[in-house]
Design a protein around this motif. Structure first.
Motif, PDB file in Angstrom:
ATOM      1  N   ALA B  29       0.739  -1.053   0.161  1.00  0.00           N
ATOM      2  CA  ALA B  29      -0.058   0.066  -0.090  1.00  0.00           C
ATOM      3  C   ALA B  29       0.933   1.204  -0.184  1.00  0.00           C
ATOM      4  O   ALA B  29       0.608   2.322  -0.791  1.00  0.00           O
ATOM      5  CB  ALA B  29      -0.955   0.061   1.204  1.00  0.00           C
ATOM      6  N   ARG B  30       2.075   1.249   0.598  1.00  0.00           N
ATOM      7  CA  ARG B  30       2.979   2.523   0.820  1.00  0.00           C
ATOM      8  C   ARG B  30       3.436   2.655  -0.626  1.00  0.00           C
ATOM      9  O   ARG B  30       3.560   3.846  -0.957  1.00  0.00           O
ATOM     10  CB  ARG B  30       4.071   2.099   1.946  1.00  0.00           C
ATOM     11  CG  ARG B  30       3.461   2.236   3.342  1.00  0.00           C
ATOM     12  CD  ARG B  30       3.494   3.816   3.881  1.00  0.00           C
ATOM     13  NE  ARG B  30       2.667   3.760   4.965  1.00  0.00           N
ATOM     14  CZ  ARG B  30       2.513   3.366   6.238  1.00  0.00           C
ATOM     15  NH1 ARG B  30       3.573   2.752   6.513  1.00  0.00           N
ATOM     16  NH2 ARG B  30       1.470   3.709   6.851  1.00  0.00           N
ATOM     17  N   THR B  33       1.286   4.281  -2.791  1.00  0.00           N
ATOM     18  CA  THR B  33       1.090   5.695  -2.753  1.00  0.00           C
ATOM     19  C   THR B  33       2.626   6.446  -3.135  1.00  0.00           C
ATOM     20  O   THR B  33       2.324   7.632  -3.814  1.00  0.00           O
ATOM     21  CB  THR B  33       1.301   6.173  -1.280  1.00  0.00           C
ATOM     22  OG1 THR B  33       0.250   5.309  -0.616  1.00  0.00           O
ATOM     23  CG2 THR B  33       1.034   7.570  -0.932  1.00  0.00           C
ATOM     24  N   GLU B  36       1.921   6.765  -6.853  1.00  0.00           N
ATOM     25  CA  GLU B  36       0.823   7.668  -7.147  1.00  0.00           C
ATOM     26  C   GLU B  36       1.633   9.057  -7.140  1.00  0.00           C
ATOM     27  O   GLU B  36       1.167   9.834  -8.168  1.00  0.00           O
ATOM     28  CB  GLU B  36      -0.173   7.674  -6.345  1.00  0.00           C
ATOM     29  CG  GLU B  36      -1.058   6.622  -6.589  1.00  0.00           C
ATOM     30  CD  GLU B  36      -2.465   6.628  -5.826  1.00  0.00           C
ATOM     31  OE1 GLU B  36      -2.364   6.590  -4.672  1.00  0.00           O
ATOM     32  OE2 GLU B  36      -3.394   7.152  -6.278  1.00  0.00           O
ATOM     33  N   ASN B  37       2.222   9.199  -6.193  1.00  0.00           N
ATOM     34  CA  ASN B  37       2.874  10.658  -5.904  1.00  0.00           C
ATOM     35  C   ASN B  37       4.038  10.782  -7.044  1.00  0.00           C
ATOM     36  O   ASN B  37       4.429  11.917  -7.382  1.00  0.00           O
ATOM     37  CB  ASN B  37       3.405  10.782  -4.818  1.00  0.00           C
ATOM     38  CG  ASN B  37       2.159  10.772  -3.792  1.00  0.00           C
ATOM     39  OD1 ASN B  37       1.057  11.090  -4.101  1.00  0.00           O
ATOM     40  ND2 ASN B  37       2.390  10.552  -2.457  1.00  0.00           N
ATOM     41  N   GLY B 127      -7.435   7.956  -7.539  1.00  0.00           N
ATOM     42  CA  GLY B 127      -8.013   8.951  -8.133  1.00  0.00           C
ATOM     43  C   GLY B 127      -7.305   9.200  -9.621  1.00  0.00           C
ATOM     44  O   GLY B 127      -6.284   8.730  -9.697  1.00  0.00           O
ATOM     45  N   ARG B 129      -6.281  11.586 -10.919  1.00  0.00           N
ATOM     46  CA  ARG B 129      -5.373  12.809 -10.965  1.00  0.00           C
ATOM     47  C   ARG B 129      -5.159  13.515 -12.460  1.00  0.00           C
ATOM     48  O   ARG B 129      -3.704  13.370 -12.602  1.00  0.00           O
ATOM     49  CB  ARG B 129      -4.206  12.210 -10.204  1.00  0.00           C
ATOM     50  CG  ARG B 129      -4.507  11.788  -8.885  1.00  0.00           C
ATOM     51  CD  ARG B 129      -3.274  11.715  -7.730  1.00  0.00           C
ATOM     52  NE  ARG B 129      -3.304  10.907  -6.622  1.00  0.00           N
ATOM     53  CZ  ARG B 129      -2.555  11.004  -5.611  1.00  0.00           C
ATOM     54  NH1 ARG B 129      -1.149  11.239  -6.080  1.00  0.00           N
ATOM     55  NH2 ARG B 129      -2.851  10.430  -4.601  1.00  0.00           N
ATOM     56  N   GLY B 130      -6.028  13.955 -13.081  1.00  0.00           N
ATOM     57  CA  GLY B 130      -5.524  14.635 -14.298  1.00  0.00           C
ATOM     58  C   GLY B 130      -5.619  13.736 -15.442  1.00  0.00           C
ATOM     59  O   GLY B 130      -5.324  14.473 -16.658  1.00  0.00           O
ATOM     60  N   ARG B 280       5.254  12.719 -19.436  1.00  0.00           N
ATOM     61  CA  ARG B 280       5.176  13.449 -18.310  1.00  0.00           C
ATOM     62  C   ARG B 280       6.471  14.159 -18.189  1.00  0.00           C
ATOM     63  O   ARG B 280       6.309  15.442 -17.773  1.00  0.00           O
ATOM     64  CB  ARG B 280       5.297  12.378 -17.054  1.00  0.00           C
ATOM     65  CG  ARG B 280       3.834  11.919 -16.630  1.00  0.00           C
ATOM     66  CD  ARG B 280       4.005  10.601 -15.858  1.00  0.00           C
ATOM     67  NE  ARG B 280       3.978  11.664 -14.348  1.00  0.00           N
ATOM     68  CZ  ARG B 280       3.006  11.977 -13.675  1.00  0.00           C
ATOM     69  NH1 ARG B 280       1.729  11.659 -14.315  1.00  0.00           N
ATOM     70  NH2 ARG B 280       3.162  12.731 -12.601  1.00  0.00           N
TER      71      ARG B 280
END
Lengths: 135, 310
Positions: B29-30, B33, B36-37, B127, B129-130, B280
């Protein structure tokens, strides 16, 4: 859109079916730029903690109107110890002042009663997490 | 973002990956994250665990379709079916992020309650996220993490998709398109975009009026497609038809493996992943470009005032 987002789990433990408050808070936190995972009614502490782990949330909000807040919060805190996963918890609902104090002593970070403005909840979450949302 | 050190400097991430390999869900889970970031963290997984990630037999099933068609409920039912075989399942459920605040209400998990305490099922909500293709740029990395963890099935549920959110085709081995009655006439079924990417069509809410007509219309439209495509009628809330859906997914899986098509899909996924990384980076370069945003909005204002004046 980039970078860290505050992730919040909004859960409703216990048997009462009144989820309006939880939904209002979930929506309000969404509008404050947070990612809100809403798990709905009748959640057991085990389900809540497992969900929080998998979603890697920064904070958990529990909505409790059934009067079972003491036992539910105690159980959630115990499970967090068991799984070695610790994030702050805030509680919303009908909580008598004495119980609210006791909950805070147990380690709950905040207790919000009916009519609490969303802005106040947002501010408290940011304060507890030591961050500022990017809105 | 553009230099290699930033990608690899994250020691925490390395340690998490080791724990993910040992099936530690908190670490998984970490790590998600962190991805995602910063989606480029996926490159570290590739660098360190390419052989593990490539050798797993995790099968990726994508569920897409319009909002409220029943994707999450269907996933919930399908996962129950998979769990009976003992398969371990990782789910990624994407919901839209607000273009205004960046916030999101992630509500897919609510349909999957019966799996919350099952250690053989891992559910993660994300999400968008754009990202506009129905997924999120971090999805490719999360899939790599799920493979490293060793899930037998990886299920990706897109945001409620309209006509052109088709990124799932670059991600999944099998794409399931979930339709429901009341979504319009046969012209809608003839349109390009999402109708072209499905391997299996599900007509969910098949107990509702209009599902038979939808099936007839869909059959007529599918006559023109090169490959034979299945249509399955389901009622996700009761589980009706879900066993048949699971069978169709299995036979599509065998077809892909048999024909070697599965390798082509894997390459397509890798290519798309590389493209998102490059896109990106370009975007970051543009963002870093001094005054670019200022110049763009100045230009927009100039055009608007001209149009207003005339």
């Amino acid at each position: 859109m980039e970078g860290k987002k505050i992730r919040v789990l909004i859960a409703k433990p216990g048997l009462d079916g009144h989820d309006r408050g939880a939904k209002v808070v979930a929506r309000g936190l969404r509008d404050a730029g947070m990612e809100v995972i809403y798990t709905g009614l009748r959640q057991t502490p085990e389900e809540i903690v497992k969900s929080a782990i998998q979603e890697d949330v920064d904070i958990i909000g529990l909505s409790i109107l059934s009067g079972a807040h003491m036992s539910v919060c105690k159980k959630v805190l115990e499970l967090m110890d068991k799984y070695n996963f610790h994030v702050p918890i805030f509680v919303g609902g009908i909580i008598p002042p004495d119980d609210a104090e006791e909950l805070m002593r147990m380690g709950i970070k905040a207790v919000f009663g009916p009519g609490t403005p969303i802005a106040e909840i947002v501010k408290k979450i940011e304060e507890v997490l030591g961050v500022k949302t990017n809105t | 973002m553009s230099n290699q050190t930033r990608v690899c400097s994250n020691n925490d991430f390395f340690q998490l990956l080791e724990r993910v390999k040992r099936k530690d869900q908190i670490a998984l889970a970490r790590a998600i994250t962190l991805l995602e970031n910063e989606p480029e963290n996926a490159l570290s997984i590739e660098e360190l665990y390419a052989s593990e990630v490539n050798s797993t037999s995790s099968y990726i099933v994508g569920f897409t379709g319009s909002p409220g068609a029943g994707k999450s409920t269907l996933v919930d039912s399908y996962v129950s079916m998979l769990r009976k075989t003992g398969a371990q399942v990782g789910i990624i459920a994407v919901d839209p992020s607000s273009p205004f605040t960046g916030g999101a209400l992630l509500g897919d998990r609510i349909r999957m309650k019966r799996h919350f305490t099952d250690d053989g099922v891992f559910i993660r909500s994300m999400g968008s996220r754009g990202c506009v293709g129905g997924l999120n740029d971090a999805i490719f990395g999360v899939i790599m993490l799920y493979k490293l963890y060793g899930f037998d099935y990886i299920i990706v549920e897109t945001v409620g998709a309209g006509q052109s959110e088709i990124d799932i085709v670059y991600v999944a081995d099998t794409v399931v398109l979930v339709l429901s009655p009341g979504g319009g006439d046969e012209i809608q079924l003839m349109k390009a975009g999402i109708m072209e990417i499905a391997d299996i069509f599900v007509i969910n809410k098949a107990d509702m009026d209009g599902s038979d007509l939808l099936k007839v219309n869909l059959e007529a439209v599918l006559k023109f497609s090169e490959q034979e495509k299945s249509i399955v009628l389901t009622v996700a809330t009761s589980g009706k038809g879900v066993a048949e859906l699971a069978e169709k997914i299995e036979s599509h899986k065998f077809f892909l493996k048999d024909s070697g098509e599965i390798e082509a899909r894997r390459l397509r996924r890798l290519r798309k992943h590389a493209e998102t990384i490059i896109t990106r980076r370009v975007r970051t370069l543009l963002d870093d470009e001094k005054d670019l945003n200022g110049k763009v909005s100045e230009f927009v204002e100039r055009i608007v005032s001209k149009l207003c004046a005339s």
